[in-house]
Design an enzyme around this catalytic site. Structure first.
Site, PDB file in Angstrom:
ATOM      1  N   SER A  60      30.901  43.559  22.526  1.00 23.63           N
ATOM      2  CA  SER A  60      29.926  43.829  23.585  1.00 23.63           C
ATOM      3  C   SER A  60      29.081  45.024  23.179  1.00 23.63           C
ATOM      4  O   SER A  60      29.597  46.128  22.986  1.00 23.63           O
ATOM      5  CB  SER A  60      30.642  44.138  24.897  1.00 23.63           C
ATOM      6  OG  SER A  60      29.718  44.723  25.797  1.00 23.63           O
ATOM      7  N   HIS A 109      27.908  39.868  22.295  1.00 25.79           N
ATOM      8  CA  HIS A 109      27.989  39.764  23.748  1.00 25.79           C
ATOM      9  C   HIS A 109      27.013  40.781  24.354  1.00 25.79           C
ATOM     10  O   HIS A 109      27.138  41.987  24.122  1.00 25.79           O
ATOM     11  CB  HIS A 109      29.426  40.051  24.189  1.00 25.79           C
ATOM     12  CG  HIS A 109      29.676  39.913  25.646  1.00 25.79           C
ATOM     13  ND1 HIS A 109      29.972  38.714  26.248  1.00 25.79           N
ATOM     14  CD2 HIS A 109      29.686  40.838  26.634  1.00 25.79           C
ATOM     15  CE1 HIS A 109      30.166  38.899  27.550  1.00 25.79           C
ATOM     16  NE2 HIS A 109      29.993  40.192  27.807  1.00 25.79           N
ATOM     17  N   ASP A 157      25.408  42.301  27.751  1.00 24.81           N
ATOM     18  CA  ASP A 157      25.642  42.428  29.188  1.00 24.81           C
ATOM     19  C   ASP A 157      24.350  42.771  29.923  1.00 24.81           C
ATOM     20  O   ASP A 157      23.832  43.882  29.787  1.00 24.81           O
ATOM     21  CB  ASP A 157      26.684  43.518  29.443  1.00 24.81           C
ATOM     22  CG  ASP A 157      28.070  43.105  28.976  1.00 24.81           C
ATOM     23  OD1 ASP A 157      28.573  42.083  29.475  1.00 24.81           O
ATOM     24  OD2 ASP A 157      28.629  43.784  28.092  1.00 24.81           O
ATOM     25  N   MET A 188      22.730  43.586  33.384  1.00 24.78           N
ATOM     26  CA  MET A 188      23.121  44.034  34.736  1.00 24.78           C
ATOM     27  C   MET A 188      21.873  44.474  35.494  1.00 24.78           C
ATOM     28  O   MET A 188      21.010  45.148  34.927  1.00 24.78           O
ATOM     29  CB  MET A 188      24.086  45.221  34.636  1.00 24.78           C
ATOM     30  CG  MET A 188      25.329  44.949  33.803  1.00 24.78           C
ATOM     31  SD  MET A 188      26.460  46.348  33.882  1.00 24.78           S
ATOM     32  CE  MET A 188      27.639  45.893  32.601  1.00 24.78           C
ATOM     33  N   HIS A 240      25.723  37.596  28.957  1.00 29.06           N
ATOM     34  CA  HIS A 240      26.551  37.663  30.163  1.00 29.06           C
ATOM     35  C   HIS A 240      25.693  38.259  31.279  1.00 29.06           C
ATOM     36  O   HIS A 240      25.439  39.468  31.288  1.00 29.06           O
ATOM     37  CB  HIS A 240      27.788  38.534  29.866  1.00 29.06           C
ATOM     38  CG  HIS A 240      28.678  38.737  31.048  1.00 29.06           C
ATOM     39  ND1 HIS A 240      29.674  39.703  31.068  1.00 29.06           N
ATOM     40  CD2 HIS A 240      28.749  38.111  32.251  1.00 29.06           C
ATOM     41  CE1 HIS A 240      30.297  39.651  32.240  1.00 29.06           C
ATOM     42  NE2 HIS A 240      29.755  38.707  32.969  1.00 29.06           N
ATOM     43  N   MET A 300      25.097  39.566  34.706  1.00 27.68           N
ATOM     44  CA  MET A 300      25.681  40.106  35.932  1.00 27.68           C
ATOM     45  C   MET A 300      24.516  40.456  36.848  1.00 27.68           C
ATOM     46  O   MET A 300      24.165  41.627  37.040  1.00 27.68           O
ATOM     47  CB  MET A 300      26.545  41.328  35.602  1.00 27.68           C
ATOM     48  CG  MET A 300      27.886  40.943  34.966  1.00 27.68           C
ATOM     49  SD  MET A 300      28.634  42.278  34.037  1.00 27.68           S
ATOM     50  CE  MET A 300      27.745  42.102  32.497  1.00 27.68           C
ATOM     51  N   MET A 309      36.896  37.447  34.088  1.00 28.01           N
ATOM     52  CA  MET A 309      36.748  38.902  33.986  1.00 28.01           C
ATOM     53  C   MET A 309      38.122  39.559  34.141  1.00 28.01           C
ATOM     54  O   MET A 309      38.854  39.262  35.088  1.00 28.01           O
ATOM     55  CB  MET A 309      35.808  39.435  35.078  1.00 28.01           C
ATOM     56  CG  MET A 309      34.345  39.072  34.908  1.00 28.01           C
ATOM     57  SD  MET A 309      33.587  39.594  33.352  1.00 28.01           S
ATOM     58  CE  MET A 309      33.825  41.372  33.374  1.00 28.01           C
ATOM     59  N   ASP A 320      36.957  39.164  29.252  1.00 30.84           N
ATOM     60  CA  ASP A 320      36.018  40.278  29.092  1.00 30.84           C
ATOM     61  C   ASP A 320      36.467  41.424  29.983  1.00 30.84           C
ATOM     62  O   ASP A 320      36.556  41.261  31.207  1.00 30.84           O
ATOM     63  CB  ASP A 320      34.614  39.791  29.483  1.00 30.84           C
ATOM     64  CG  ASP A 320      33.541  40.860  29.341  1.00 30.84           C
ATOM     65  OD1 ASP A 320      33.824  41.928  28.774  1.00 30.84           O
ATOM     66  OD2 ASP A 320      32.414  40.600  29.808  1.00 30.84           O
ATOM     67  N   GLY A 324      38.420  45.458  29.021  1.00 26.61           N
ATOM     68  CA  GLY A 324      39.675  46.085  28.618  1.00 26.61           C
ATOM     69  C   GLY A 324      40.416  45.362  27.509  1.00 26.61           C
ATOM     70  O   GLY A 324      41.615  45.575  27.306  1.00 26.61           O
ATOM     71  N   GLY A 331      34.225  45.680  23.907  1.00 27.46           N
ATOM     72  CA  GLY A 331      33.164  46.680  23.790  1.00 27.46           C
ATOM     73  C   GLY A 331      33.687  47.964  23.208  1.00 27.46           C
ATOM     74  O   GLY A 331      33.509  48.261  22.015  1.00 27.46           O
ATOM     75  N   SER A 332      34.378  48.755  24.030  1.00 25.90           N
ATOM     76  CA  SER A 332      34.857  50.052  23.565  1.00 25.90           C
ATOM     77  C   SER A 332      35.851  49.899  22.411  1.00 25.90           C
ATOM     78  O   SER A 332      35.862  50.730  21.491  1.00 25.90           O
ATOM     79  CB  SER A 332      35.464  50.848  24.714  1.00 25.90           C
ATOM     80  OG  SER A 332      36.328  50.050  25.483  1.00 25.90           O
TER      81      SER A 332
HETATM   82  C1  DX5 Z   1      31.770  44.816  31.847  1.00 24.61           C
HETATM   83  C2  DX5 Z   1      31.126  44.017  30.757  1.00 24.61           C
HETATM   84  C3  DX5 Z   1      31.874  44.025  29.492  1.00 24.61           C
HETATM   85  C4  DX5 Z   1      32.078  45.376  28.886  1.00 24.61           C
HETATM   86  C5  DX5 Z   1      33.436  45.355  28.253  1.00 24.61           C
HETATM   87  O1  DX5 Z   1      31.249  44.470  33.067  1.00 24.61           O
HETATM   88  O2  DX5 Z   1      30.956  42.681  31.141  1.00 24.61           O
HETATM   89  O3  DX5 Z   1      31.334  43.113  28.546  1.00 24.61           O
HETATM   90  O4  DX5 Z   1      31.145  45.727  27.925  1.00 24.61           O
HETATM   91  O5  DX5 Z   1      33.726  46.617  27.781  1.00 24.61           O
HETATM   92  P1  DX5 Z   1      35.209  47.017  27.352  1.00 24.61           P
HETATM   93  O6  DX5 Z   1      35.612  46.079  26.251  1.00 24.61           O
HETATM   94  O7  DX5 Z   1      35.070  48.424  26.895  1.00 24.61           O
HETATM   95  O8  DX5 Z   1      36.066  46.855  28.579  1.00 24.61           O
HETATM   96 ZN    ZN Z   2      30.414  41.231  29.576  1.00 25.76          ZN
END
Ligand code: DX5
Ligand code: ZN
Length: 228
Positions: free
Chosen positions: A8, A31, A33, A35, A64, A66, A135, A173, A175, A195-196
């Protein structure tokens, strides 16, 4: 199809997106995101930035969304060239029509479920979809703690996909890390967003390889994968 790892870019450096996406050339999808500060309490990027990423990156884009009113906005991401477009069922007025519109525009159609949204009411929609996104955090932010309580839903979703003998990918997706990815894979996930766990370390490419190895091994041992 083996497991797929989708970094991500929410955790990448937004001022250096081209460089940061190139660091994960070994990933299956990027990926992205989107938002809108309405569906989730955060604002990221929209179609112009996705178009720029599509031009700059060699890896297909997994968008993705949102956002509110995906019925109106999602098809444009497919038309722009995102290989996969995910909308949230909680926001969609007509998910079947929307999935068909996304597919008609040439993309894989995917539907996301927030943690409190059950999969069961959507069993009959599965043939309309190419992927379900479960999620594993409340959507809106990177770096949140994985919700273990989502594992039963992953398991039930995999069972429904198997029951109807469908080739629907199951994405998780939120954590997802070296510490949690095996649990997701064992429960039935085959597409992993991180992501992280990818971008917070020094070598994002190596992190992708490591996550892939862990997930591959866990899927290899999982009972759901033997029958499918
Ligand atoms: C959160 C996003 C994720 C986010 C995941 O709403 O949809 O894609 O980037 O980040 P990590 O992997 O750090 O939880
Ligand atoms: Zn996402």
């Amino acid at each position: 199809m083996g497991v797929q790892i989708n970094p991500s870019i929410l955790s990448a450096d937004f001022a250096r997106l081209a460089e940061d996406t190139a660091k994960v050339a070994n990933a299956d999808w990027l990926h992205v995101d989107v938002m809108d500060n309405h569906f989730v309490p955060n604002l990221t990027l929209g179609l112009p930035v996705v178009e720029a990423i599509l031009k700059a990156a060699g890896t297909p884009v997994d968008a993705h969304l949102m956002i509110e009113d995906p019925d109106r906005w999602a098809p444009a991401y497919a038309e722009a060239g995102a290989g996969s477009v995910t909308f949230h069922v909680e926001a969609a007025a007509a998910p079947v029509r929307l999935a068909r519109n996304i597919r008609a525009a040439g993309s894989r159609a995917s539907m996301a479920l927030k943690p409190a949204t059950p999969i069961e009411p959507y069993e009959d929609l599965l043939p309309e979809l190419d992927m379900i996104l479960i999620m594993t955090v409340e959507p809106g932010f990177g770096g949140q703690k994985f919700l273990d309580i989502m594992l039963p839903k992953i398991r039930r979703t995999r069972e429904l996909i198997g029951k109807h003998d469908l080739d629907v990918w199951l994405q998780v997706d939120g954590g997802v890390s070296a510490e949690t990815i095996e649990r997701c894979a064992e429960a039935g996930a085959d597409v992993f967003v991180a992501g992280s766990a990818v971008y917070d370390g020094r070598d994002p490419g190596a992190a992708v390889d490591k996550l892939r190895a862990l997930a591959d091994q866990a899927v290899g041992k999982a009972s759901w994968a033997c029958t499918h």
